[in-house]
Design a protein around this motif. Structure first.
Motif, PDB file in Angstrom:
ATOM      1  N   ASP A 123       0.839  -1.211   0.000  1.00 30.16           N
ATOM      2  CA  ASP A 123       0.000   0.000   0.000  1.00 30.16           C
ATOM      3  C   ASP A 123       0.866   1.251   0.000  1.00 30.16           C
ATOM      4  O   ASP A 123       0.555   2.255  -0.654  1.00 30.16           O
ATOM      5  CB  ASP A 123      -0.919  -0.002   1.210  1.00 30.16           C
ATOM      6  CG  ASP A 123      -1.987  -1.095   1.129  1.00 30.16           C
ATOM      7  OD1 ASP A 123      -2.170  -1.616   0.001  1.00 30.16           O
ATOM      8  OD2 ASP A 123      -2.620  -1.389   2.148  1.00 30.16           O
TER       9      ASP A 123
ATOM     10  N   SER B 264       2.218   1.801  -3.383  1.00 30.11           N
ATOM     11  CA  SER B 264       1.163   2.235  -4.292  1.00 30.11           C
ATOM     12  C   SER B 264       0.846   3.707  -4.100  1.00 30.11           C
ATOM     13  O   SER B 264       0.722   4.477  -5.060  1.00 30.11           O
ATOM     14  CB  SER B 264      -0.087   1.386  -4.081  1.00 30.11           C
ATOM     15  OG  SER B 264      -1.159   1.863  -4.885  1.00 30.11           O
TER      16      SER B 264
ATOM     17  N   GLU C 218       1.344   6.869  -6.571  1.00 29.63           N
ATOM     18  CA  GLU C 218       0.277   7.796  -6.922  1.00 29.63           C
ATOM     19  C   GLU C 218       0.702   9.238  -6.661  1.00 29.63           C
ATOM     20  O   GLU C 218       0.416  10.144  -7.452  1.00 29.63           O
ATOM     21  CB  GLU C 218      -0.978   7.471  -6.129  1.00 29.63           C
ATOM     22  CG  GLU C 218      -1.652   6.158  -6.531  1.00 29.63           C
ATOM     23  CD  GLU C 218      -2.871   5.847  -5.656  1.00 29.63           C
ATOM     24  OE1 GLU C 218      -3.172   6.677  -4.766  1.00 29.63           O
ATOM     25  OE2 GLU C 218      -3.503   4.815  -5.887  1.00 29.63           O
TER      26      GLU C 218
END
Length: 215
Positions: free
Chosen positions: A26, A29, A33
């Motif tokens: 996470d 990720s 982003e």
């Protein structure tokens, strides 16, 4: 001394504590982003700045082109006027040289043409005087007498030699009138006419150029 109060919360301190750790996947990720958003924002800002700079450079380039075109137009207008003026002046100069050559070859030709026209209109005139350069006097007496007979003029013809009159020029006089062939005066008139023509052609262009300067 009173007894210590008992701990009344329903909390089991023996139970294992909840972990606040974010999973690696996470985290990576979200980091990706964030990097993507940052890249996009930076790219958009760069594009906006580049577009502004390009617009500024384009405006400067267009202004420079417009100035260059204005200068070119002015230069072409002046060149056109100069070429036209030179063409007219060359034509006049060529005409003068041709006239000199024709007079040198046929000094009596123009006098003969003028006398012929006059005698035809003066057939009933009592007398006519023709004044011309003394170089042509002897020839003029014979040729003018012949012209008088051919045109029907039967009055008295008097030919006078005048050294001050240029070769090829003459003055024809009668009781109530006369005609003059004066090449110098005609040449001055032609020169003045040419000057006025050139000035008239140049005036609108100069006015337009002055107007563009004032703007």
């Amino acid at each position: 001394m009173s007894a210590p109060a008992k701990f009344m919360f329903d909390l089991d301190f023996a139970a294992p504590k909840a972990s606040n750790t974010v999973p690696l996947a996470d985290h990576q990720s979200k980091l990706a982003e964030a990097e993507t958003r940052g890249y996009r924002n930076g790219f958009a800002a760069g594009q906006h700045e580049a577009a502004g700079e390009n617009a500024r450079r384009l405006a400067l380039a267009m202004e420079s082109i417009a100035h260059s075109l204005s200068m070119l137009t002015r230069g072409l207008a002046n060149v056109e006027l100069r070429v036209e003026a030179e063409a007219v002046e060359v034509a006049v100069a060529t005409g003068r040289k041709l006239a000199d050559a024709l007079i040198a070859r046929e000094p009596f030709a123009e006098i003969e043409a003028l006398a012929t026209g006059c005698f035809r209109e003066l057939v009933t005139t009592p007398h006519v005087v023709v004044r011309l350069n003394d170089v042509l006097y002897a020839e003029a007496q014979l040729r003018l007498a012949g012209i008088a007979r051919e045109t029907g003029f039967d009055g008295r013809l008097l030919v006078l030699a005048e050294p001050d009159i240029a070769v090829g020029d003459c003055r024809i006089e009668w009781a109530d009138g006369g005609m003059i062939r004066d090449r110098a005066a005609a040449d001055a008139w032609i020169g003045e006419t040419v000057r006025r023509f050139i000035d008239a052609r140049a005036a609108p262009v100069q006015a337009e150029l002055k107007g563009s300067d004032d703007e």
